[in-house]
Motif scaffolding. Structure first.
Motif, PDB file in Angstrom:
ATOM      1  N   PHE A 128      42.851  26.395  48.534  1.00 29.42           N
ATOM      2  CA  PHE A 128      42.396  27.638  48.082  1.00 29.42           C
ATOM      3  C   PHE A 128      41.488  28.300  49.260  1.00 29.42           C
ATOM      4  CE2 PHE A 128      42.031  25.334  44.185  1.00 29.42           C
ATOM      5  CZ  PHE A 128      42.776  26.480  43.353  1.00 29.42           C
ATOM      6  N   SER A 188      43.731  34.294  48.305  1.00 30.25           N
ATOM      7  CA  SER A 188      42.332  33.864  48.678  1.00 30.25           C
ATOM      8  C   SER A 188      42.033  34.642  50.060  1.00 30.25           C
ATOM      9  CB  SER A 188      42.413  32.326  48.798  1.00 30.25           C
ATOM     10  OG  SER A 188      40.952  32.031  49.616  1.00 30.25           O
ATOM     11  N   LEU A 194      34.631  32.242  45.676  1.00 27.76           N
ATOM     12  CA  LEU A 194      35.679  32.516  46.241  1.00 27.76           C
ATOM     13  C   LEU A 194      35.905  33.938  45.923  1.00 27.76           C
ATOM     14  CD1 LEU A 194      38.142  31.569  48.116  1.00 27.76           C
ATOM     15  CD2 LEU A 194      39.427  31.168  45.957  1.00 27.76           C
ATOM     16  N   VAL A 212      38.999  36.794  45.728  1.00 25.20           N
ATOM     17  CA  VAL A 212      40.469  36.652  45.669  1.00 25.20           C
ATOM     18  C   VAL A 212      40.824  38.145  45.685  1.00 25.20           C
ATOM     19  CG1 VAL A 212      42.526  36.243  44.261  1.00 25.20           C
ATOM     20  CG2 VAL A 212      40.632  34.487  44.569  1.00 25.20           C
TER      21      VAL A 212
END
Length: 122
Positions: free
Chosen positions: A48, A99, A107, A109
């Motif tokens: 990720f 990512s 996170l 995206v």
């Protein structure tokens, strides 16, 4: 579009013009991953890291939301969370996800059309 490395992740530039692409650009979506707090161990996994391709997986049998779209690493071996509930129904199903950068406990995206060219900076 191509990725340009920043301090904490990647930013986008238009491949044709070299201009910065704003997150409000109609061609893309930049989203926070929903439900990361339930999978905090997955967030630190290298799959990720900023710049990594991700898999968007529809979950029509999801008992909480039949429009749910899960976010997995590219190999589909580790799930991080979901596309936010208000965005998921708008996806066509052929999008790409990458990512972009980590934020405190989460996170961001990039979701782009399946036919968009996404490359690394020169």
């Amino acid at each position: 579009m191509w990725f340009e490395r920043g301090e904490s992740g990647y930013f986008l530039r238009d491949a044709a013009t070299g201009d910065a692409v704003r997150w409000s650009d109609a061609r893309i979506r930049v989203i926070p991953v929903a439900g990361v707090s339930y999978r905090a161990d997955a967030l630190v996994d290298a799959s990720f890291d900023p710049g990594q391709p991700l898999a968007l997986v529809r979950e029509p049998e999801n008992e909480h939301d039949p429009n749910a779209v899960a976010i997995w690493n590219e190999e589909r071996t580790l799930q991080l969370g979901y596309v936010p509930r208000d965005v998921a129904p708008e996806l066509r199903g052929d999008e790409q996800a990458v990512s972009l950068w980590r934020v405190d406990g989460g996170l961001r995206v990039l979701i782009a059309p399946g036919d968009a060219w996404l490359g690394r900076s020169r």
